[in-house]
Each structure stands twice: as structure tokens, then as C-alpha cells.
Design an enzyme around this catalytic site. Sequence first.
Site, PDB file in Angstrom:
ATOM      1  N   GLU A  22       0.823  -1.208   0.000  1.00 17.45           N
ATOM      2  CA  GLU A  22       0.000   0.000   0.000  1.00 17.45           C
ATOM      3  C   GLU A  22       0.857   1.259   0.000  1.00 17.45           C
ATOM      4  OE1 GLU A  22      -2.967   0.306  -0.729  1.00 17.45           O
ATOM      5  OE2 GLU A  22      -3.694  -1.736  -0.524  1.00 17.45           O
ATOM      6  N   LEU A  67      11.830   4.767  -7.504  1.00 17.36           N
ATOM      7  CA  LEU A  67      10.383   4.628  -7.307  1.00 17.36           C
ATOM      8  C   LEU A  67       9.712   5.968  -7.015  1.00 17.36           C
ATOM      9  CD1 LEU A  67       8.222   2.424  -7.358  1.00 17.36           C
ATOM     10  CD2 LEU A  67       8.569   2.085  -4.912  1.00 17.36           C
ATOM     11  N   TYR A 122      -6.262   6.956   3.705  1.00 17.37           N
ATOM     12  CA  TYR A 122      -6.454   5.874   2.743  1.00 17.37           C
ATOM     13  C   TYR A 122      -5.742   4.598   3.194  1.00 17.37           C
ATOM     14  CZ  TYR A 122      -5.434   2.555  -0.769  1.00 17.37           C
ATOM     15  OH  TYR A 122      -5.274   1.352  -1.380  1.00 17.37           O
ATOM     16  N   ASP A 133      -9.680   5.895  -2.299  1.00 14.14           N
ATOM     17  CA  ASP A 133      -8.498   6.321  -3.054  1.00 14.14           C
ATOM     18  C   ASP A 133      -8.983   6.924  -4.374  1.00 14.14           C
ATOM     19  OD1 ASP A 133      -9.425   4.055  -4.326  1.00 14.14           O
ATOM     20  OD2 ASP A 133      -7.452   3.548  -5.077  1.00 14.14           O
ATOM     21  N   CYS A 181     -13.323   0.762 -15.084  1.00 14.17           N
ATOM     22  CA  CYS A 181     -13.771   2.141 -14.854  1.00 14.17           C
ATOM     23  C   CYS A 181     -12.555   3.057 -14.854  1.00 14.17           C
ATOM     24  CB  CYS A 181     -14.537   2.226 -13.534  1.00 14.17           C
ATOM     25  SG  CYS A 181     -15.518   3.735 -13.349  1.00 14.17           S
ATOM     26  N   THR A 217       7.149  16.835  -9.934  1.00 11.95           N
ATOM     27  CA  THR A 217       5.722  17.054  -9.758  1.00 11.95           C
ATOM     28  C   THR A 217       5.322  18.493 -10.054  1.00 11.95           C
ATOM     29  OG1 THR A 217       5.766  15.389  -8.037  1.00 11.95           O
ATOM     30  CG2 THR A 217       3.802  16.741  -8.159  1.00 11.95           C
TER      31      THR A 217
END
Length: 348
Positions: free
Chosen positions: A44, A87, A125, A143, A195, A299
Site C-alpha cells: 500500500e 520509485l 487511505y 483512493d 472504470c 511534480t
Amino acid sequence: MCESFAKDLLAWYDAHARVLPWRISPADRAKGVMPDPYRIWLSEVMLQQTTVAAVKDYFNRFTTRWPDVAALAAAADADVMAEWAGLGYYARARNLLACARAVASAGGFPKTEAGLLALPGVGPYTAAAIAAIAFDLPAVVVDGNVERVTSRIFAMNDPLPAARPKLRDLAAELSPRERPGDYAQAMMDLGATICTPRNPACTICPVFSHCAARRLGIAAELPRKAPKAAKPERAGVVYIARRPSDGAWLIETRPEKGLLGGMPGFPGSDWVAGGAPAHEPPLTADWLTLNGEVRHTFTHFHLSLQVRIARSDAAPRQGEWRADFSPSALPTVMRKAWDLAAPQFHEF
DNA sequence: CAACCGTGGGC
DNA sequence: TGCCCAAGGTT
């Protein structure tokens, strides 16, 4: 609504659940097999803002090298950061280690959502996901997938992120009390394979009969999102030096906080708007500026990096000589600088 | 609470 | 090619 939606979704999951390295199949779970909380937690954290495809190899390397939370807790910081290299979102790796040490000291993972939420790097989450998947507790797991599926089921037109509280309430309405672990993973699988953000496969969707957005023909347009700010351009310089006497490289470990925190890299200037700032090299040498530049997008900004190389035995003002350096431990932007410079050192 | 924090893949 | 996106958390 909740009952039949969850029933249809779980029936689809029983037949089509993806096989993932950290996952217990619905058939095994029905027999009472429970997942290893360590593997669920690790997966997770790795999956935060990161695709399954990118995570798989990292997950397998981590669990091979550190099979349980006690092993990870005993690991050296630099080894964990090196294994995480590439990562992204490196604060996750620092929090991962802090969390492993807290959990190992406590003798195991907390078995409540509130207890999990208190752990470093575990937010709303991840706490809900571990509670549901590892312990089969009836947590409401929300999420990006769940937000997208829920916004379509209810044809929620309010844009993100403002719509988040409403979507959370609607997701809670959909969540069943039975099989919370399988249900949470079923929502992820649905969002990842059917979806999807673009071109949702409504014609083969197991819950299409529950979906208001499909009836209105607006599934692909949801969830609506507030426009994003443009990324500014920044520039900087990095210095890559090698010491001929022993082949050591000049490496600087970045500060714990901030961009690429705790990761190794090459010393250099700050990265600022308006061109590379004036900067004193990390040691006195005959620096060669390489042709070409490193381009990288983070980002919230684009970066153009000039690369300068030298060989020297001087004492560095910035960074330190490291004979044990391995480029595999570098974050990607530094790896790009390495890839540009490495061939130039063959003559040295 | 808005800003910060990586990366690789898809279109 | 440039933009969007992916199982968010922290401050």
C-alpha cells in the site's frame, strides 16, 4: 443500492480478481486464509500515487531482502533508500523505515484503523486499506479509483478536490459490511481495468446497471477536476568528479527533508527559475562542461541540468569521496546526469 | 490547507 | 511531444 451494488461487484471480483504478489485470492480468503499485514502495508505504501506495474519488481526485491517487519526494521537507512531508488516520493521510504521500527518495537501492526493511522506514512487511505484488506475490518477505503467509480455511479458533477467530502460519504453508502477486504480490492481492480480515467469499458462493466453517469453518457467526463497550474522552468548545475587514485566518486547525501530527501546525488547549485545560478564548484579542478543537458520533470517544475565533470584528488568543499558508490542507488534525475557523464570517464 | 513531493507509461 | 495520470501523506 449498497446491497446489490456490492453483490454485483464482488461476484465479478470472485471471477476476475487480478493475481498480485501481495494479494490473497478471493477463493483463499473464503477458506479463512488471511494476508500478511507486513506485505499489505508495504504494498500500500509503494502503491501511493504509483502504478501496479511500477511497484511489482520493487515489492519482490523488498520482500526477498526483508521478509518481515523485524528484518526491515533492522536494515540500514542507506540500504532501504538505495532499494527504493527510482520509485519516487522518497519521503515514503524514510517513513517506511520509521514505521517498520515502530511496529517492530510494538510487536506487530495495530489492529484498528485509528492505531494504523497513527503510524508514520500511513494516512486515511492507507489506514483504511490495511484495516480492510489485512484484517477484514469494515473500513471505508477511498483512493483515486474509489473517487472515480463513485463519482460515476452517482453522476457527481462537482469538481475535485472540493467534491472529496461528498464522495467519501457516497463511497461509505456503497460499502458493504460483508467482505470488506475483497470489496476494497474489487473497487481498485474495477477502477484499474474497467472504470478507467479515459475510455471506461462501460459495456463490460459488472455494475453498469447501477451507474448514473453511464445512463447520462458522461462517464468518461467524470470525475471533473479543477484546472492545474502550469509547471515553471528551473535550471541548475551538477558536478561529477572522480578521484583517479582509487576510482572514488564525489557524492553528496541530500538533506532529509525536501526534494529527493535522504538520497545520494552529485553536488551542485540550487535549482532556480531564470537560468542556472552562479555557483562555486565543490572542489577546485579543471571542470569540463558536457555538451547536452539533463531534462527532467518533477511534480511541480521542469528542470534543465548542466553537467560538469573533472578528475581530481582535491579535498571537496561539498560532498565526499565514495569508493562504494553505485549508480543504481541514485534517484532518476541524478541517474540521467550519470548516464550523460559516465562515457566521458572511460578515458580517465 | 494549499503547496510540496517522483517517476514512467499512455495517448 | 507535451500533458495527464497512478492504490496519498505531510506540513
